[in-house]
Design a protein around this motif. Structure first.
Motif, PDB file in Angstrom:
ATOM      1  N   GLN A   1      39.093  29.311  46.776  1.00  0.00           N
ATOM      2  CA  GLN A   1      39.758  28.266  47.288  1.00  0.00           C
ATOM      3  C   GLN A   1      40.170  28.580  48.804  1.00  0.00           C
ATOM      4  OE1 GLN A   1      44.132  27.592  46.563  1.00  0.00           O
ATOM      5  NE2 GLN A   1      43.664  25.726  45.682  1.00  0.00           N
TER       6      GLN A   1
ATOM      7  N   ASP B   1      37.129  28.112  50.804  1.00  0.00           N
ATOM      8  CA  ASP B   1      36.516  26.763  51.254  1.00  0.00           C
ATOM      9  C   ASP B   1      36.904  26.083  52.483  1.00  0.00           C
ATOM     10  OD1 ASP B   1      35.396  24.425  49.615  1.00  0.00           O
ATOM     11  OD2 ASP B   1      37.239  23.668  50.282  1.00  0.00           O
TER      12      ASP B   1
ATOM     13  N   TYR C   1      40.780  16.757  50.393  1.00  0.00           N
ATOM     14  CA  TYR C   1      40.897  17.947  49.548  1.00  0.00           C
ATOM     15  C   TYR C   1      42.333  18.381  49.352  1.00  0.00           C
ATOM     16  CZ  TYR C   1      40.192  22.732  48.068  1.00  0.00           C
ATOM     17  OH  TYR C   1      40.051  23.756  47.280  1.00  0.00           O
TER      18      TYR C   1
ATOM     19  N   PHE D   1      36.098  22.573  39.989  1.00  0.00           N
ATOM     20  CA  PHE D   1      35.729  22.942  41.252  1.00  0.00           C
ATOM     21  C   PHE D   1      34.377  23.383  41.638  1.00  0.00           C
ATOM     22  CE2 PHE D   1      35.822  26.045  44.703  1.00  0.00           C
ATOM     23  CZ  PHE D   1      36.670  25.476  45.613  1.00  0.00           C
TER      24      PHE D   1
ATOM     25  N   GLY E   1      32.367  19.727  41.565  1.00  0.00           N
ATOM     26  CA  GLY E   1      32.685  19.081  43.119  1.00  0.00           C
ATOM     27  C   GLY E   1      32.102  19.579  44.076  1.00  0.00           C
ATOM     28  N   SER E   2      31.800  21.178  43.994  1.00  0.00           N
ATOM     29  CA  SER E   2      31.162  21.509  44.985  1.00  0.00           C
ATOM     30  C   SER E   2      29.487  21.325  45.220  1.00  0.00           C
ATOM     31  CB  SER E   2      31.434  23.270  44.945  1.00  0.00           C
ATOM     32  OG  SER E   2      32.662  23.545  45.191  1.00  0.00           O
TER      33      SER E   2
ATOM     34  N   CYS F   1      29.405  17.657  46.331  1.00  0.00           N
ATOM     35  CA  CYS F   1      29.506  17.560  47.877  1.00  0.00           C
ATOM     36  C   CYS F   1      28.249  18.089  48.483  1.00  0.00           C
ATOM     37  CB  CYS F   1      30.583  18.503  48.153  1.00  0.00           C
ATOM     38  SG  CYS F   1      32.295  17.961  48.024  1.00  0.00           S
TER      39      CYS F   1
ATOM     40  N   ARG G   1      34.941  15.622  47.346  1.00  0.00           N
ATOM     41  CA  ARG G   1      35.890  16.793  47.652  1.00  0.00           C
ATOM     42  C   ARG G   1      37.281  16.415  46.826  1.00  0.00           C
ATOM     43  NH1 ARG G   1      36.228  21.234  50.486  1.00  0.00           N
ATOM     44  NH2 ARG G   1      37.717  20.482  51.989  1.00  0.00           N
TER      45      ARG G   1
ATOM     46  N   GLN H   1      36.868  18.179  43.735  1.00  0.00           N
ATOM     47  CA  GLN H   1      36.821  19.630  44.050  1.00  0.00           C
ATOM     48  C   GLN H   1      38.322  19.983  44.056  1.00  0.00           C
ATOM     49  OE1 GLN H   1      35.158  20.917  47.877  1.00  0.00           O
ATOM     50  NE2 GLN H   1      34.368  22.879  46.868  1.00  0.00           N
TER      51      GLN H   1
ATOM     52  N   PHE I   1      28.587  24.481  50.150  1.00  0.00           N
ATOM     53  CA  PHE I   1      29.220  24.254  48.860  1.00  0.00           C
ATOM     54  C   PHE I   1      28.536  24.503  47.750  1.00  0.00           C
ATOM     55  CE2 PHE I   1      30.126  20.531  51.735  1.00  0.00           C
ATOM     56  CZ  PHE I   1      31.585  20.596  51.718  1.00  0.00           C
TER      57      PHE I   1
ATOM     58  N   ASN J   1      29.672  28.086  45.755  1.00  0.00           N
ATOM     59  CA  ASN J   1      30.543  27.946  44.847  1.00  0.00           C
ATOM     60  C   ASN J   1      29.788  27.923  43.262  1.00  0.00           C
ATOM     61  OD1 ASN J   1      32.702  28.179  46.577  1.00  0.00           O
ATOM     62  ND2 ASN J   1      32.889  26.030  47.014  1.00  0.00           N
TER      63      ASN J   1
END
Length: 484
Positions: free
Chosen positions: A29, A32, A61, A92, A95-96, A99, A112, A115, A174, A177
């Protein structure tokens, strides 16, 4: 169920890997946002949007974090820490991934937000798991250990973002992650204890709707000021609706048995000053990391790697000088530190308006180092003052409010910084380097002045306030230290 139960199963045993699991979540986190800031100009070019339009990618975000952090504790109590923590990592990572494959800014903003839903659960639930799984004798050491990645992330993020952007592709930021998240999912199901409450009160759904929609509307209004042409009537209507929803939540929270946020804590002076002061201060400084890459890359023509290197001194100062901060608070107390430090921060932000094409790199480094130290001192002071007069029973609610306000102010800060900069640009979509520099200089001056104004909140503190935390002796005989 607790780790003290007889014959604990592996899921309820505190594995030595538990602090590492939580530390990885903290690192993901914290890395990011800082790694993404450096890539903002490159992503803007790839998506064919103005650099200032990228504020929506960052603000969405943090806004998502602000909306979903308040329900993280309820989710963990209701569904269990292991399931929620695993779900947070999964969201997370998903979402990454989405993205990274996005090819327009609207999809990137949407993913985002997804995420952020995962990010909002990772850190609070991880911290809660540590508190419940470990004996108090090990808690301080474990908390200190998992806090280290939160400091390393901002140090590595800018240069990592620069290297990836210059030599690979921005989407890799991205994609990084995804394998970390998959490994985390395996370890969570194997080693993370599963705690839950037998009698969890129902979720404050009306409060969640009023609060989340209200702050989302406020954030949208800040964005449309610079992105779209809405009439003044439409803008005022949206503001009125947002105010009505948030006021409605305030009334609802005062009557609900289990409100989303315990607003009654604002009756405590130190808590009120810490949270509200943090909110207004972060609006001024929260968007500065968004503006730096624009100044360095778009304005001054540095590469993404060079821009990342110029941002590293801030994190290095925050980490290397962290041990000096308790002594500063003990010597001067919260009131003196927060008032003087906020003024210094505002002045330093205004000094960034002097950076131009002829400015020495070493002067930029020195200014960034100083800014990083005083910013870290500000955050440390505000974050610890929150708990100065909070009882142990209310600590969880206080942490939720403080975390929510922090993420909300950071979202507003990015939107505000972009809005202020856009005001001074003749054409945000076709801006040359000198125009970008002049516009950002004006933005630094305005944001610095706004930061200085926020000292008014801290002036309400008494000299001895927070002394139980800061260990500042103060002048107890001073009439101004008396309770109101």
């Amino acid at each position: 169920m607790s780790s003290a139960d007889p014959d604990p199963t592996p899921s309820q045993t505190a594995s030595p890997l538990l602090p590492w699991l939580v530390a990885v979540a903290f690192f993901m986190q914290s890395l990011d946002t800082t790694i993404l800031n450096t890539a903002v100009p490159s992503i803007a070019r790839a998506l064919q949007v103005a650099p200032l339009s990228m504020k929506a990618v960052l603000a969405s975000y943090t806004l998502s974090l602000a909306v979903f952090i308040p329900i993280s504790g309820w989710m963990a109590n209701r569904f269990g820490t292991r399931r929620v923590f695993a779900g947070a990592i999964g969201l997370f990572a998903l979402g990454s991934l989405l993205c990274g494959v996005s090819r327009n800014i609207h999809l990137l903003v949407a993913f985002r937000i997804l995420q952020g839903c995962g990010g909002a659960m990772m850190v609070p639930v991880g911290r809660l798991t540590l508190v419940r799984a470990l004996p108090k004798s090990q808690l301080v050491r474990a908390m200190s250990f998992v806090a280290v990645p939160a400091l390393i992330g901002p140090m590595l993020g800018p240069i990592a973002g620069g290297v990836i952007t210059d030599y690979v592709h921005w989407s890799v930021i991205f994609f990084l992650n995804v394998p970390i998240g998959l490994a985390g999912l395996y370890l969570v199901y194997r080693y993370l204890p599963d705690f839950r409450e037998a009698d969890t009160p129902s979720l404050d759904l009306p409060g969640l709707v009023m609060f989340s929609v209200g702050i989302a509307l406020l954030s949208y209004v800040l964005e449309v000021f610079g992105e779209h042409r809405l009439s003044s009537v439409e803008i005022l209507g949206l503001l009125a609706l947002a105010a009505l929803l948030l006021a409605g939540y305030g009334v609802h929270a005062s009557r609900a048995a289990h409100p989303l946020l315990q607003l009654g804590l604002f009756h405590i002076r130190t808590f009120r000053a810490a949270v509200s002061g943090s909110f207004f201060t972060r609006i001024g400084i929260g968007g500065i990391p968004f503006l730096f890459p624009l100044l360095y890359q778009v304005g001054l023509g540095y590469s993404a790697v060079q821009s990342g290197l110029l941002m590293m001194p801030q994190a290095f100062a925050a980490m290397s000088l962290k041990m000096t901060m308790p002594g500063i608070l003990a010597r001067f107390g919260y009131r003196t530190v927060l008032i003087s430090n906020t003024i210094v921060l505002g002045g330093l932000i205004m000094l960034f308006a002097t950076i131009g094409s002829g400015t020495s790199v070493w002067l930029i480094v020195a200014l960034s180092f100083a800014y990083g130290f005083f910013q870290s001192l500000q955050f440390t002071s505000m974050n610890t003052l929150v708990y100065a007069d909070i009882s142990g029973e209310a600590a969880g609610s206080a942490s939720t409010i403080a975390s929510t306000a922090q993420q909300l102010s950071m979202s507003f800060g990015v939107a505000t910084a972009s809005l202020v900069a856009a005001v001074f640009l003749p054409d945000r979509f076709h801006t040359n380097a000198p125009q970008m520099i002049r516009g950002l200089h004006q933005a630094f001056l305005v944001l610095g002045a706004g930061t200085i104004v926020s000292t008014g909140v801290f002036s309400k503190l008494k000299p001895a306030d927070g002394s139980a935390v800061s260990l500042h002796r103060g002048d107890r005989t001073d009439p101004s230290t008396a309770a109101p």
